[in-house]
Motif scaffolding. Structure first.
Motif, PDB file in Angstrom:
ATOM      1  N   SER A  56       0.836  -1.209   0.000  1.00 43.30           N
ATOM      2  CA  SER A  56       0.000   0.000   0.000  1.00 43.30           C
ATOM      3  C   SER A  56       0.869   1.256   0.000  1.00 43.30           C
ATOM      4  O   SER A  56       0.580   2.223  -0.712  1.00 43.30           O
ATOM      5  CB  SER A  56      -0.919   0.010   1.218  1.00 43.30           C
ATOM      6  N   LYS A  57       1.943   1.233   0.779  1.00 43.93           N
ATOM      7  CA  LYS A  57       2.845   2.385   0.816  1.00 43.93           C
ATOM      8  C   LYS A  57       3.521   2.571  -0.538  1.00 43.93           C
ATOM      9  O   LYS A  57       3.674   3.695  -1.023  1.00 43.93           O
ATOM     10  CB  LYS A  57       3.879   2.225   1.917  1.00 43.93           C
ATOM     11  N   MET A  58       3.930   1.468  -1.158  1.00 40.41           N
ATOM     12  CA  MET A  58       4.559   1.581  -2.480  1.00 40.41           C
ATOM     13  C   MET A  58       3.586   2.166  -3.497  1.00 40.41           C
ATOM     14  O   MET A  58       3.972   3.002  -4.325  1.00 40.41           O
ATOM     15  CB  MET A  58       5.067   0.219  -2.939  1.00 40.41           C
ATOM     16  N   LEU A  59       2.329   1.773  -3.442  1.00 34.31           N
ATOM     17  CA  LEU A  59       1.331   2.325  -4.370  1.00 34.31           C
ATOM     18  C   LEU A  59       1.135   3.821  -4.141  1.00 34.31           C
ATOM     19  O   LEU A  59       1.038   4.596  -5.097  1.00 34.31           O
ATOM     20  CB  LEU A  59      -0.001   1.598  -4.230  1.00 34.31           C
ATOM     21  N   ARG A  60       1.074   4.235  -2.872  1.00 28.60           N
ATOM     22  CA  ARG A  60       0.943   5.673  -2.575  1.00 28.60           C
ATOM     23  C   ARG A  60       2.143   6.448  -3.118  1.00 28.60           C
ATOM     24  O   ARG A  60       2.000   7.539  -3.671  1.00 28.60           O
ATOM     25  CB  ARG A  60       0.793   5.895  -1.067  1.00 28.60           C
ATOM     26  N   ASN A  61       3.339   5.865  -2.964  1.00 29.00           N
ATOM     27  CA  ASN A  61       4.543   6.527  -3.469  1.00 29.00           C
ATOM     28  C   ASN A  61       4.528   6.619  -4.992  1.00 29.00           C
ATOM     29  O   ASN A  61       4.897   7.647  -5.563  1.00 29.00           O
ATOM     30  CB  ASN A  61       5.802   5.796  -2.996  1.00 29.00           C
ATOM     31  N   MET A  62       4.096   5.558  -5.660  1.00 27.31           N
ATOM     32  CA  MET A  62       4.009   5.599  -7.124  1.00 27.31           C
ATOM     33  C   MET A  62       3.015   6.663  -7.571  1.00 27.31           C
ATOM     34  O   MET A  62       3.248   7.369  -8.556  1.00 27.31           O
ATOM     35  CB  MET A  62       3.612   4.226  -7.676  1.00 27.31           C
ATOM     36  N   LYS A  63       1.911   6.805  -6.847  1.00 33.50           N
ATOM     37  CA  LYS A  63       0.917   7.827  -7.184  1.00 33.50           C
ATOM     38  C   LYS A  63       1.527   9.216  -7.041  1.00 33.50           C
ATOM     39  O   LYS A  63       1.374  10.062  -7.921  1.00 33.50           O
ATOM     40  CB  LYS A  63      -0.307   7.685  -6.290  1.00 33.50           C
ATOM     41  N   LYS A  64       2.235   9.457  -5.933  1.00 30.89           N
ATOM     42  CA  LYS A  64       2.881  10.754  -5.730  1.00 30.89           C
ATOM     43  C   LYS A  64       3.843  11.072  -6.864  1.00 30.89           C
ATOM     44  O   LYS A  64       3.852  12.171  -7.406  1.00 30.89           O
ATOM     45  CB  LYS A  64       3.662  10.768  -4.406  1.00 30.89           C
ATOM     46  N   LEU A  65       4.673  10.088  -7.207  1.00 29.33           N
ATOM     47  CA  LEU A  65       5.664  10.311  -8.258  1.00 29.33           C
ATOM     48  C   LEU A  65       5.004  10.547  -9.607  1.00 29.33           C
ATOM     49  O   LEU A  65       5.456  11.384 -10.388  1.00 29.33           O
ATOM     50  CB  LEU A  65       6.634   9.128  -8.329  1.00 29.33           C
ATOM     51  N   LEU A 123       9.122  12.514  -3.077  1.00 30.87           N
ATOM     52  CA  LEU A 123       8.943  11.667  -1.902  1.00 30.87           C
ATOM     53  C   LEU A 123       9.637  12.305  -0.706  1.00 30.87           C
ATOM     54  O   LEU A 123      10.741  12.837  -0.831  1.00 30.87           O
ATOM     55  CB  LEU A 123       9.517  10.273  -2.145  1.00 30.87           C
ATOM     56  N   THR A 124       8.996  12.239   0.442  1.00 31.81           N
ATOM     57  CA  THR A 124       9.582  12.745   1.677  1.00 31.81           C
ATOM     58  C   THR A 124      10.444  11.646   2.302  1.00 31.81           C
ATOM     59  O   THR A 124      10.430  10.495   1.861  1.00 31.81           O
ATOM     60  CB  THR A 124       8.488  13.146   2.682  1.00 31.81           C
ATOM     61  N   ARG A 125      11.159  11.998   3.327  1.00 33.25           N
ATOM     62  CA  ARG A 125      11.969  11.014   4.055  1.00 33.25           C
ATOM     63  C   ARG A 125      11.089   9.891   4.591  1.00 33.25           C
ATOM     64  O   ARG A 125      11.460   8.722   4.542  1.00 33.25           O
ATOM     65  CB  ARG A 125      12.707  11.695   5.202  1.00 33.25           C
ATOM     66  N   GLU A 126       9.904  10.242   5.085  1.00 31.70           N
ATOM     67  CA  GLU A 126       8.981   9.240   5.618  1.00 31.70           C
ATOM     68  C   GLU A 126       8.475   8.302   4.514  1.00 31.70           C
ATOM     69  O   GLU A 126       8.262   7.119   4.753  1.00 31.70           O
ATOM     70  CB  GLU A 126       7.787   9.903   6.312  1.00 31.70           C
ATOM     71  N   ASP A 127       8.293   8.853   3.318  1.00 31.20           N
ATOM     72  CA  ASP A 127       7.848   8.027   2.193  1.00 31.20           C
ATOM     73  C   ASP A 127       8.876   6.954   1.859  1.00 31.20           C
ATOM     74  O   ASP A 127       8.534   5.877   1.392  1.00 31.20           O
ATOM     75  CB  ASP A 127       7.610   8.878   0.942  1.00 31.20           C
ATOM     76  N   LYS A 128      10.144   7.272   2.075  1.00 28.26           N
ATOM     77  CA  LYS A 128      11.223   6.364   1.696  1.00 28.26           C
ATOM     78  C   LYS A 128      11.504   5.305   2.755  1.00 28.26           C
ATOM     79  O   LYS A 128      12.208   4.345   2.489  1.00 28.26           O
ATOM     80  CB  LYS A 128      12.496   7.161   1.423  1.00 28.26           C
ATOM     81  N   GLN A 129      10.953   5.473   3.951  1.00 29.05           N
ATOM     82  CA  GLN A 129      11.193   4.507   5.031  1.00 29.05           C
ATOM     83  C   GLN A 129      10.230   3.335   4.927  1.00 29.05           C
ATOM     84  O   GLN A 129       9.124   3.460   4.436  1.00 29.05           O
ATOM     85  CB  GLN A 129      11.014   5.174   6.383  1.00 29.05           C
TER      86      GLN A 129
END
Length: 56
Positions: free
Chosen positions: A30-39, A45-51
């Motif tokens: 789910s986190k990876m999908l949110r990150n792909m959407k942001k990108l 991506l923020t530091r928190e997104d990368k953790q």
């Protein structure tokens, strides 16, 4: 985008361990999908997104 996740959790000793593994994978994916959407929206991506989701 379409994704199909397949993994073999038959090596886990019991239902509680299988559920725990499923919860971890769901949270991570789910986190990876949110990150792909942001990108895809041109955001950074923020530091928190990368953790890892399990990292406090």
């Amino acid at each position: 985008m379409y994704y199909t996740l397949v993994w073999d959790n038959s090596t886990e000793p019991d239902d509680a361990a299988r559920q725990s593994q499923e919860d971890r994978y769901l949270k991570l994916f789910s986190k990876m999908l949110r990150n792909m959407k942001k990108l895809s929206e041109g955001k950074s991506l923020t530091r928190e997104d990368k953790q890892s989701p399990d990292t406090p």
